[in-house]
Write an enzyme that holds these catalytic residues in place. Structure first.
Site, PDB file in Angstrom:
ATOM      1  N   ASP A 240       0.876  -1.160   0.000  1.00  0.00           N
ATOM      2  CA  ASP A 240       0.000   0.000   0.000  1.00  0.00           C
ATOM      3  C   ASP A 240       0.923   1.222   0.000  1.00  0.00           C
ATOM      4  O   ASP A 240       2.093   1.139   0.393  1.00  0.00           O
ATOM      5  CB  ASP A 240      -0.947   0.009   1.206  1.00  0.00           C
ATOM      6  CG  ASP A 240      -2.130   0.957   0.973  1.00  0.00           C
ATOM      7  OD1 ASP A 240      -2.036   1.807   0.046  1.00  0.00           O
ATOM      8  OD2 ASP A 240      -3.127   0.882   1.705  1.00  0.00           O
TER       9      ASP A 240
HETATM   10  C1  BGC Z   1      -4.878   3.456   0.058  1.00  0.00           C
HETATM   11  C2  BGC Z   1      -4.968   2.474  -1.091  1.00  0.00           C
HETATM   12  C3  BGC Z   1      -4.732   3.191  -2.385  1.00  0.00           C
HETATM   13  C4  BGC Z   1      -3.379   3.859  -2.343  1.00  0.00           C
HETATM   14  C5  BGC Z   1      -3.037   4.623  -3.601  1.00  0.00           C
HETATM   15  C6  BGC Z   1      -3.601   4.273   0.021  1.00  0.00           C
HETATM   16  O1  BGC Z   1      -3.664   5.309   0.947  1.00  0.00           O
HETATM   17  O2  BGC Z   1      -4.951   2.768   1.283  1.00  0.00           O
HETATM   18  O3  BGC Z   1      -6.220   1.856  -1.096  1.00  0.00           O
HETATM   19  O4  BGC Z   1      -4.824   2.294  -3.460  1.00  0.00           O
HETATM   20  O5  BGC Z   1      -3.364   4.794  -1.262  1.00  0.00           O
HETATM   21  O6  BGC Z   1      -3.808   5.773  -3.695  1.00  0.00           O
END
Ligand code: BGC
Length: 762
Positions: A240
C-alpha cells in the site's frame, strides 16, 4: 475516449531479462519510479507501467499526484462504490462492472487498477467501509472474484487489497490487529483466499497495519507462506502507498514492489544488504522477475485503439445503482410513487448527491445525475416541489427558515420524500466514525416533515450503516441508498417511481445501537493494538448467536413484488452440497429476489455461529413465473480452521441448511449428513485422559497397560463410574506419573503414547 500507449514487445522471459540486469537495476525495479509508475530500464526493453486507483472507477491523475483524493484526475465513470455493489449479491452484474472498469483503464493506458477491496466490515464505525463489500467472507469473496474476473478479462491487472486485516482507519499505519487463528482464517483471510485461488489476480496489495505484531509489508507468514505456498498465488505483491516499514525485511518476506518511489533510499538499502550478505541476491531477483512479468503482461494487454463508450458505462452505473438500493420498509405499498400524486422532495442530497466516499478512491465522474431532476423528468415538473431542509455539512439545528420551508412543502404534498445522509466529513479513508447517528439538523427536519405529513419516505445516502431506530417506526418507507456513484440520482428516481426494482439486500447488518455491535468494546483498540475479541462472531454471526434484536438483519431487502419458496431438496457429494428449490413470483410485477442458503452444524464440536451464508443467487422472475433453481455449496466452504492441526477441516455431522430471504427470514429448512475429513491429532503426555480415551487406538493401549499394572477390576471400576470419569477426564495423562501408586513413570507413559501415535499413522 481513447488512449494509445506505446508498445514495446520482448520475446525474452522475465527470468532471462532479469538475468541480464545489474544488482542496481534489479533493485530499482522493486521500487516505484514516482507516485504511480514503476521504474523503466530502457536498455533492457522494460518500460514503466502505470498503476492507479480504483476501486470503483479509474483515478488517473494528470498533473499532481496524491493518494488522498486531493488532486483531480481524468474523467472516468464513477460506478457505485463497493458498499453498494455488495448489496447486489450478483456476481454476473459485478463482472460486467469489472469489465467496464478494465475498458476504461485500458483506454487510459493503466496497467493495474488498485482494487477491489475485500476487507471485512468488522465495525460499522470503520471510516472506509464504503470501499468494502460485506461483513461476510463468502459474499465478499464471490463478489470480489467477479470484479477481478471482469477486470482481468480486459488484460488490466487487479490489485486485491488491503491484505490483510485492515478493518479500521484509526492508527491504520501502525496498529496491530490481534486476531486468533480461527477468525483470521475463517473471517478475515477467507475472501482473499477465494479470490486468489479462483481468479489469480495479477497483484495483491499488502495492508498498512500489523497482524499479531508483524507489519503486513514484512510478514513472511502472510505473504510467502499463506498467500504463495498455501494458496498458490503467482502474481506480485505491491505495498500500500507508504506501507513499507523495513524494505529489506519486506522483500525477504515476499513484498515485491514498493509504492510509491522511495527516492532511491530503498534501493540503496537493498544493495547494501546484498553486499553485506544480509540478503541473498536471489531474493531481489525473484521480486524483480515478478515486476518484469507484470510489465510484460501489461504490454501484451495494451491495445492501441482502446476506448470505451461513456454513455453505455453511465447506463451500466445506473443499472447497478438501482440494483444496489435496499428497500428496508414499505408499509402500505407507499412505493413505488403513483403517477399523479404530488411529491415534496426534501433534503439537499436530492440536488447535491453524495455518491462516493472520500480519499484515494475519489473518482472524477464523466457526469453526475441528481434525483430531483430525474424525479421531475419522470413524474412531471408540476407535481414535484423541493425544499433543501438543511445544509449538508451543517451541524447545528439553527436554520429555522429551512425547517419551516421543509415542513410546509411536506404539508402541501401527497407524499414527502426526504433525502438524508452522512456528509463527506463524517466518513472517509484515514479516520473512523464516532457515531452511527445521522446529523442532528437532518433528524430535526425529518421530525418536522413527519409531523406535517406522515406519508413520508426516507432515502439515505451513506457509506457505512447509520442508526435508524429513532425514526424507523415513524415512517412507512425507508430506502437505503448507500453511495451510488455518478448515476445514483437517476437510479434513485427509477426505484422511487418503479421504473426499476430496488434490487439490493443488506450485505451488512443494521444494528439498533452502536453498543450492540460485535466490536463495540474493543474498537479501535489502544496503544497500537486492537484485539478482535468477538472472534468468529462478526456481523450477523454475533447477533444470531446472541439472539439479539437488530434493526434490519443481514440479507434483508424488499421488492415491489412477493416471492414464495418451496420444494427444497438437498444432496451431498464429494464436491459439496447441492440445494434445489422452486421460487415463484407471486405478485403482479416482475421482480428480483436474492435466495440465501445458510449452513450450521447441529452439535458441532467446535465454536460456530448458528448459521453462516454459504450460497446465494439473485433471481429475476416475471409476474407469476416460477423456476427451479440450484445453489451449490463448495465443500471447502463448509470447513473450519482446526487450530490443532493448522489446516482446514470439514467436520462430520448433520448440517442444517436454512434457505431464506435474510438471515432472519428463513423460509425452508433441511439437513444433510456430511462425511468429514479424517483428522487425528497426535497425542502427547499433555493430552488429557478424556482425549486419550476418545482415541480408539490410544485408549486400547493405555487400558491394557493400566489393567496390567493396576488390575483389570480397578480399571473397570474407574472407567465405569461416570462421576469419577468426568472428574479425571481433564487430567493430562502425563501427570499420572507423579501420582503415588499410579504404576507408571513418565517414560512409560511417553512410550505408550508414542506407540499409539505410531500405530495410528501406520
Ligand atoms: C490506500 C490504497 C490506495 C493507495 C493509492 C492508500 O492510501 O490505502 O487503497 O490504493 O493509497 O492511492
Amino acid at each position: 475516449m481513447t488512449g494509445a500507449p506505446s508498445e514495446t514487445k520482448t520475446t525474452q522471459s522475465a527470468e532471462e531479462v532479469v538475468a541480464s540486469l545489474s544488482l542496481e537495476e534489479k533493485a530499482r525495479l522493486t521500487s516505484g519510479a514516482d507516485f504511480w509508475n514503476t521504474a523503466a530500464i530502457e536498455h533492457a526493453g522494460i518500460p514503466s507501467i502505470l498503476l492507479t486507483d480504483g476501486p470503483h472507477g479509474v483515478r488517473k491523475q494528470a498533473l499532481s499526484a496524491d493518494h488522498l483524493g486531493l488532486a483531480d484526475s481524468v474523467p472516468a465513470t464513477c460506478f457505485p462504490p463497493a458498499v453498494a455493489m455488495g448489496s447486489t449479491f450478483d456476481p454476473a452484474l459485478l463482472e460486467r462492472v469489472g469489465t467496464a472498469l478494465g475498458e476504461e483503464a485500458r483506454a487510459e493506458g493503466v496497467a493495474v487498477l488498485l482494487g477491489p477491496g475485500v476487507n471485512i466490515k468488522r465495525s460499522p464505525l470503520c471510516g472506509r467501509n464504503f470501499e468494502y463489500l460485506s461483513e461476510d467472507p463468502v459474499l465478499s469473496g464471490v463478489l470480489g472474484s467477479a470484479l477481478v474476473r471482469g477486470l482481468q478479462s480486459t488484460g488490466v491487472a487487479a490489485s486485491l487489497k488491503h491484505f490483510a486485516a485492515n478493518n479500521q482507519e484509526t492508527d491504520r499505519l501502525r496498529v496491530s490487529a490481534d486476531i486468533d487463528d480461527r477468525p483470521l482464517r475463517e473471517i478475515y483471510l477467507r475472501a482473499f483466499q477465494r479470490v486468489v485461488t479462483s481468479e489469480q489476480p495479477e497483484t495483491v496489495m499488502c495492508s498498512y497495519n500489523r497482524i499479531n505484531g508483524v507489519y503486513s509489508s514484512e510478514n513472511p507468514w502472510l505473504l510467502n507462506r499463506v498467500l504463495r505456498e498455501e494458496w498458490g498465488f503467482r502474481g506480485l505483491v505491491v505495498s500500500d502507498w507508504g506501507a513499507v516499514n523495513d524494505r529489506v525485511a519486506g522483500i525477504a518476506a515476499g513484498l515485491d514492489l514498493e509504492m510509491p518511489s522511495s527516492g532511491g533510499r530503498s534501493e540503496a538499502k537493498l544493495i547494501d544488504a546484498v553486499r553485506n550478505e544480509e540478503l541473498p541476491e536471489s531474493v531481489v531477483d525473484v521480486a524483480a522477475t515478478r515486476v518484469v512479468r507484470l510489465v510484460q503482461h501489461a504490454q501484451a494487454a495494451r491495445r492501441a485503439d482502446a476506448g470505451y463508450d461513456v454513455d453505455r458505462h453511465h447506463d451500466l452505473a445506473r443499472e447497478v445503482a438501482a440494483r444496489s438500493m435496499v428497500l428496508l420498509k414499505n408499509e402500505g405499498d407507499l412505493l413505488p410513487l403513483q403517477k399523479g400524486s404530488s411529491i415534496a422532495v426534501i433534503g439537499e442530497f436530492a440536488l447535491t448527491p453524495r455518491y462516493q466516499g472520500a480519499g484515494s478512491s475519489l473518482i472524477n465522474p464523466t457526469r453526475l445525475d441528481n434525483a430531483l431532476d430525474e424525479l421531475r423528468a419522470q413524474l412531471g415538473d408540476g407535481v414535484v416541489s423541493f425544499a433543501p431542509g438543511f445544509a449538508i455539512e451543517g451541524s447545528a439545528v439553527d436554520d429555522k427558515a429551512l425547517l419551516a420551508e421543509a415542513a410546509s412543502a411536506a404539508a402541501g404534498a401527497d407524499i414527502a420524500v426526504v433525502f438524508l445522509g452522512l456528509p463527506a466529513s463524517a466518513e472517509s479513508e484515514g479516520f473512523d466514525r464516532e457515531t452511527l447517528r445521522l446529523p442532528e439538523p437532518q433528524l430535526a427536519v425529518l421530525d418536522a416533515v413527519i409531523s406535517a405529513n406522515p406519508r413520508t419516505v426516507v432515502v439515505i445516502s451513506n457509506g457505512g450503516v447509520v442508526q435508524l431506530a429513532s425514526f424507523a417506526d415513524r415512517v412507512p418507507a425507508i430506502l437505503e441508498g448507500w453511495l451510488l456513484g455518478q448515476a445514483g440520482g437517476s437510479a434513485t428516481a427509477d426505484v422511487l417511481t418503479g421504473l426499476a426494482e430496488p434490487g439490493g439486500r443488506l450485505a451488512e447488518t443494521i444494528p439498533l445501537r452502536l453498543e450492540d455491535t460485535p466490536a463495540f468494546l474493543d474498537f479501535p483498540g489502544e496503544n497500537g493494538h486492537v484485539r478482535y475479541g468477538e472472534g468468529l462472531f462478526v456481523g450477523y454471526r454475533w447477533y444470531d448467536a446472541r439472539e439479539a434484536p437488530v434493526q434490519y438483519p443481514f440479507g434483508h431487502g424488499l421488492g415491489y413484488t412477493t416471492f414464495d419458496y418451496s420444494g427444497l431438496s438437498i444432496a451431498a457429494d464429494d464436491a459439496g452440497i447441492t440445494v434445489r428449490l422452486t421460487i415463484a413470483n407471486t405478485g403482479s410485477r416482475p421482480g428480483r429476489d436474492v435466495v440465501q442458503v445458510y449452513a450450521g452444524v447441529a452439535g458441532s464440536t467446535v465454536t460456530r455461529a448458528p448459521r453462516e451464508l454459504r450460497a446465494f443467487a439473485s433471481i429475476q422472475l416475471d409476474a407469476g413465473e416460477r423456476r427451479e433453481i440450484q445453489l451449490d455449496i463448495r465443500r471447502e466452504d463448509l470447513a473450519y480452521w482446526d487450530t490443532r492441526v493448522a489446516r482446514w477441516v470439514v467436520e462430520s455431522g448433520r448440517y442444517t441448511l436454512d434457505v431464506g430471504a435474510s438471515s432472519r427470514d428463513i423460509r425452508l429448512q433441511g439437513s444433510v449428513d456430511i462425511a468429514g475429513d479424517p483428522i487425528r491429532v497426535p497425542l502427547s503426555p499433555d493430552s488429557t485422559i478424556g482425549e486419550v480415551l476418545r482415541d480408539p487406538i490410544a485408549s486400547a493401549i493405555i487400558q491394557q497397560a493400566m489393567a496390567q499394572s493396576m488390575g483389570a477390576d480397578t480399571v473397570s471400576a474407574v472407567l465405569s463410574d461416570p462421576g469419577m470419569l468426568k472428574m479425571m477426564e481433564s487430567f493430562p495423562i502425563g501427570r499420572i506419573a507423579d501420582f503415588p501408586g499410579s504404576g507408571f513413570d513418565a517414560d512409560q507413559i511417553a512410550g505408550l503414547i508414542a506407540a499409539a501415535n505410531a500405530q495410528a499413522s501406520s
